[in-house]
Design a protein around this motif. Structure first.
Motif, mmCIF file in Angstrom:
data_model
loop_
_atom_site.group_PDB
_atom_site.id
_atom_site.type_symbol
_atom_site.label_atom_id
_atom_site.label_comp_id
_atom_site.label_asym_id
_atom_site.label_seq_id
_atom_site.Cartn_x
_atom_site.Cartn_y
_atom_site.Cartn_z
ATOM 1 N N LEU A 119 0.812 -1.210 0.000
ATOM 2 C CA LEU A 119 0.000 0.000 0.000
ATOM 3 C C LEU A 119 0.853 1.270 0.000
ATOM 4 O O LEU A 119 0.376 2.350 0.334
ATOM 5 C CB LEU A 119 -0.935 -0.023 1.214
ATOM 6 C CG LEU A 119 -1.985 -1.141 1.115
ATOM 7 C CD1 LEU A 119 -2.590 -1.466 2.450
ATOM 8 C CD2 LEU A 119 -3.077 -0.757 0.130
ATOM 9 N N GLY A 135 -5.414 10.625 2.082
ATOM 10 C CA GLY A 135 -5.163 9.458 1.228
ATOM 11 C C GLY A 135 -4.371 8.390 1.965
ATOM 12 O O GLY A 135 -4.651 7.197 1.841
ATOM 13 N N GLN A 138 -6.567 6.550 4.406
ATOM 14 C CA GLN A 138 -7.402 5.556 3.736
ATOM 15 C C GLN A 138 -6.588 4.327 3.355
ATOM 16 O O GLN A 138 -7.090 3.211 3.395
ATOM 17 C CB GLN A 138 -8.090 6.153 2.500
ATOM 18 C CG GLN A 138 -9.176 7.175 2.808
ATOM 19 C CD GLN A 138 -10.251 6.675 3.750
ATOM 20 O OE1 GLN A 138 -9.988 6.321 4.895
ATOM 21 N NE2 GLN A 138 -11.490 6.642 3.293
ATOM 22 N N ARG A 139 -5.320 4.528 2.996
ATOM 23 C CA ARG A 139 -4.489 3.367 2.686
ATOM 24 C C ARG A 139 -4.242 2.532 3.937
ATOM 25 O O ARG A 139 -4.217 1.301 3.881
ATOM 26 C CB ARG A 139 -3.166 3.819 2.043
ATOM 27 C CG ARG A 139 -3.368 4.468 0.676
ATOM 28 C CD ARG A 139 -2.230 4.186 -0.278
ATOM 29 N NE ARG A 139 -0.959 4.740 0.157
ATOM 30 C CZ ARG A 139 -0.595 6.003 -0.038
ATOM 31 N NH1 ARG A 139 -1.403 6.846 -0.662
ATOM 32 N NH2 ARG A 139 0.579 6.433 0.378
ATOM 33 N N ILE A 142 -7.274 0.509 4.445
ATOM 34 C CA ILE A 142 -7.303 -0.670 3.564
ATOM 35 C C ILE A 142 -6.362 -1.743 4.109
ATOM 36 O O ILE A 142 -6.706 -2.923 4.155
ATOM 37 C CB ILE A 142 -6.909 -0.276 2.116
ATOM 38 C CG1 ILE A 142 -7.934 0.705 1.540
ATOM 39 C CG2 ILE A 142 -6.809 -1.514 1.232
ATOM 40 C CD1 ILE A 142 -7.569 1.252 0.171
ATOM 41 N N LEU A 158 -14.942 5.017 0.460
ATOM 42 C CA LEU A 158 -13.486 4.929 0.567
ATOM 43 C C LEU A 158 -12.780 6.190 0.081
ATOM 44 O O LEU A 158 -11.745 6.571 0.605
ATOM 45 C CB LEU A 158 -13.023 3.716 -0.252
ATOM 46 C CG LEU A 158 -11.574 3.287 -0.154
ATOM 47 C CD1 LEU A 158 -11.203 2.980 1.279
ATOM 48 C CD2 LEU A 158 -11.334 2.075 -1.034
ATOM 49 N N THR A 159 -13.314 6.841 -0.910
ATOM 50 C CA THR A 159 -12.567 7.959 -1.516
ATOM 51 C C THR A 159 -13.189 9.319 -1.257
ATOM 52 O O THR A 159 -12.730 10.313 -1.797
ATOM 53 C CB THR A 159 -12.451 7.778 -3.045
ATOM 54 O OG1 THR A 159 -13.766 7.893 -3.607
ATOM 55 C CG2 THR A 159 -11.871 6.437 -3.402
ATOM 56 N N ARG A 167 -7.628 9.738 -5.157
ATOM 57 C CA ARG A 167 -8.769 8.883 -5.498
ATOM 58 C C ARG A 167 -8.380 7.858 -6.554
ATOM 59 O O ARG A 167 -8.648 6.670 -6.419
ATOM 60 C CB ARG A 167 -9.917 9.768 -6.008
ATOM 61 C CG ARG A 167 -11.105 8.963 -6.511
ATOM 62 C CD ARG A 167 -12.308 9.846 -6.767
ATOM 63 N NE ARG A 167 -12.679 10.525 -5.541
ATOM 64 C CZ ARG A 167 -13.159 11.756 -5.493
ATOM 65 N NH1 ARG A 167 -13.323 12.438 -6.596
ATOM 66 N NH2 ARG A 167 -13.475 12.291 -4.344
ATOM 67 N N ASN A 169 -5.397 6.718 -7.196
ATOM 68 C CA ASN A 169 -4.504 5.731 -6.564
ATOM 69 C C ASN A 169 -5.304 4.685 -5.803
ATOM 70 O O ASN A 169 -5.019 3.491 -5.862
ATOM 71 C CB ASN A 169 -3.563 6.421 -5.567
ATOM 72 C CG ASN A 169 -2.468 7.194 -6.282
ATOM 73 O OD1 ASN A 169 -2.178 6.921 -7.452
ATOM 74 N ND2 ASN A 169 -1.891 8.156 -5.593
ATOM 75 N N THR A 170 -6.301 5.170 -5.065
ATOM 76 C CA THR A 170 -7.120 4.257 -4.265
ATOM 77 C C THR A 170 -7.873 3.295 -5.174
ATOM 78 O O THR A 170 -7.998 2.108 -4.873
ATOM 79 C CB THR A 170 -8.090 5.071 -3.395
ATOM 80 O OG1 THR A 170 -7.349 6.086 -2.712
ATOM 81 C CG2 THR A 170 -8.770 4.195 -2.367
ATOM 82 N N TRP A 171 -8.346 3.792 -6.303
ATOM 83 C CA TRP A 171 -9.039 2.915 -7.265
ATOM 84 C C TRP A 171 -8.130 1.779 -7.709
ATOM 85 O O TRP A 171 -8.551 0.630 -7.820
ATOM 86 C CB TRP A 171 -9.484 3.719 -8.492
ATOM 87 C CG TRP A 171 -10.641 4.641 -8.225
ATOM 88 C CD1 TRP A 171 -11.373 4.733 -7.081
ATOM 89 C CD2 TRP A 171 -11.195 5.596 -9.139
ATOM 90 N NE1 TRP A 171 -12.335 5.690 -7.216
ATOM 91 C CE2 TRP A 171 -12.265 6.236 -8.468
ATOM 92 C CE3 TRP A 171 -10.909 5.982 -10.448
ATOM 93 C CZ2 TRP A 171 -13.043 7.240 -9.059
ATOM 94 C CZ3 TRP A 171 -11.677 6.974 -11.035
ATOM 95 C CH2 TRP A 171 -12.735 7.587 -10.354
#
Lengths: 307, 247
Positions: A119, A135, A138-139, A142, A158-159, A167, A169-171
């Motif tokens: 991550l 961000g 959120q990582r 995850i 999540l985003t 966003r 990156n998270t996708w």
């Protein structure tokens, strides 16, 4: 296919408000399933009932064959969860947090610290959680959802609140998780996110599911037309000249921009190029506008998703 | 009980990382003892306690302050903070049992309190020749009972307080009269007669009274007063179970 999540006629009331109203759905193994709707539509209430955090008033829920009310302990061993308000102890270091949470599971990953690498949190391993950017937090969320190597993950908004780059990156991370064969249930109020990530989407409004299908089918079923827009450089062609192109239903001309309304944008575009070649026209500023899930929501509810 | 020790250790480490917890629980009681012992060398006249230096008289009050700061203040602050930040909710969706979570937080809190008391004892012993004439076993036993009482009361406040800010208000509203009336440094004997029964009902009072009796080696004919603590533990326990919320 194995059914991972099954909801049948699920109802949840808060006083007079029906937060979730007779929801039935089933999610299959390996699927990314999106629950899409405006704020207050009941997304979080529904996902938290499935996660065993709330008890439904009516209906039944099964997750991996377990009942979230009666078998909550066993269920929590096997699912991965990111909550809408993501937080862990503010002063805990990222590395410590991952280790701590891994220690709460019967069968954690053999090496949970590898998640730092997966991550891209290696250089934040010794940072305190509260000092991270949105961000990064959120990582971490995850990573925590992955420490027990769950078969199914739940991501609630999540985003939301992330900048466009974070966003995207998270996708990519969500797609990586999907590629590992895990099932994902996510909620979002971004239609583009649902289109990007989800195999199937349920549109929820006022606690009720008002549509459920693949994003492509939802859009196609709208029967909404695409638009092909362009200018003819140095020319002043009459709009009528383009009416005969494939799939075009009508043509508009606003100032010098020509707009073709079409039921098949690709076919129209292809023929337009051929037509322009033959006539010796130079086209400029060509763009297309396809209907998207935002249009689906607008058509179904008469409202914009984000009002 | 999986997760008990990792959670307890993590909480303890986080307490050490929190400047507020470190100052109030570890430094402040010792500073209080040092200031008072430097300014006054003799016990307050009319207290009924004689024969030891003032630092020894103050020791039970200092220990009470550690317990108050670590548990009575620290527990509700942490609890409401973790609730508002959804930390509790995040832990709840892991397989950790509620009892494990409660016990791990209690262990870390008790250990943290013990560290604070050790700081106090070491400073008192080295610089002020603090003495305890009575039984150390009884001394430690009463301290432990005090820690459990205020852990329970702290949990109860953290459970009924709707928010972090509300918890602060409740804490300080009770804290101020309690340190004045609970024999922390003012002996009950010198308070007006009408307020003495009220003072004795405070959960901190029997702890200070009996710890001081032990310090001075007075015969412990007052142990029944510890019943007040049992009452508080039961009330606080009921409130906690009834009002605790995860979010």
């Amino acid at each position: 296919m194995t059914v991972i999540v099954e909801c049948e006629h699920v109802v949840k009331r808060y006083g007079d408000v029906i937060a979730v109203n007779d929801v039935s759905l089933s999610i299959e193994e390996g699927e990314v399933f999106g629950l899409v709707g405006p704020n207050g539509a009941g997304k979080t209430t529904l996902i938290e009932m499935i996660e065993s955090l709330r008890i439904p008033d009516n209906g039944s829920i099964g997750v991996l064959g377990l009942n979230p009310v009666k078998e909550a302990d066993e269920l929590r061993e096997k699912i991965g969860v990111q909550l809408q308000t993501t937080s862990i102890q503010p002063n805990i270091k990222v590395k410590e947090g991952i280790k701590l949470f891994a220690g709460l599971y019967r069968q954690p990953l053999a090496n949970p610290e590898e998640l730092l690498k997966t991550l891209s949190l290696e250089d934040k391993a010794d940072s305190r959680f509260r000092k991270l950017s949105g961000g990064q937090k959120q990582r971490v969320a995850i990573a925590l959802a992955l420490v027990n190597d769950p078969a199914v993950l739940f991501f609630d908004e999540l985003t939301t609140g992330l900048d466009p780059r974070a966003r995207k990156n998270t996708w990519e991370l969500v797609k990586d998780i999907k590629r590992q064969g895990k099932t994902i249930f996510l909620t979002t109020h971004y239609m583009e996110e649902a289109e990007e990530l989800c195999d199937r989407v349920a549109v929820i409004d006022f606690g009720k599911i008002i549509a459920l299908d693949t994003p492509e089918n939802l859009i196609r079923d709208l029967g909404a037309e695409s638009k092909v827009l362009f200018r003819v450089e140095g020319g002043d062609e009459a709009a009528a000249e383009f009416e005969g192109l494939a799939a075009v239903s009508r043509v508009e001309k606003i100032q010098d921009e020509v707009i073709l309304y079409t039921t098949d944008g690709s076919a129209t575009l292809q023929e337009l190029v051929r037509f322009a070649d033959k006539q010796g026209l130079r086209l400029g500023d060509i763009r297309t506008e396809f209907p998207d899930l935002d249009d689906v929501f607008l058509t179904l509810t008469g409202r914009e998703l984000r009002e | 009980m999986r997760g008990l020790w990792p959670l307890a250790w993590s909480e303890f480490r986080l307490n050490l990382r929190d400047p507020m917890m470190v100052f109030w629980s570890l430094a402040f009681p010792a500073l209080w003892l040092v200031f008072n012992a430097v300014i006054f060398s003799e016990p307050i006249p009319g207290s009924g306690y004689e024969g030891l230096n003032h630092a020894s008289f103050l020791l039970p009050g200092g220990i009470s302050l550690v317990i108050l700061c670590a548990s009575f203040i620290g527990v509700p602050i942490t609890l409401t903070n973790y609730r508002e930040k959804a930390v509790l909710k995040r832990l709840r969706v892991t397989p950790v049992k509620t009892a494990t979570l409660a016990l791990s937080f209690s262990i870390s809190n008790v250990v943290f309190t013990v560290v604070g008391i050790l700081v106090l004892l070491i400073i008192g012993r080295i610089f002020f020749d603090i003495q305890v004439l009575g039984s150390w076993v009884a001394f430690i036993g009463v301290i432990f009972l005090g820690m459990v009482t205020f852990l329970a009361i702290g949990s109860a406040i953290g459970s009924i307080a709707p928010s972090f800010r509300a918890a602060n208000i409740i804490i300080w509203t009770i804290f101020t009269p309690m340190i004045m009336l609970s024999e922390l440094f003012l002996p009950i004997a010198i308070l007006p007669a009408w307020i003495q029964p009220i003072a004795r009902a405070f959960p901190l009072t029997p702890i200070n009274t009996i710890l001081r009796d032990i310090v001075y080696g007075v015969p412990l004919d007052d142990l029944w007063r510890l019943g007040v603590l049992a009452g508080w533990i039961v009330i606080a326990g009921i409130i906690t179970v009834r009002f605790f919320r995860w979010e």
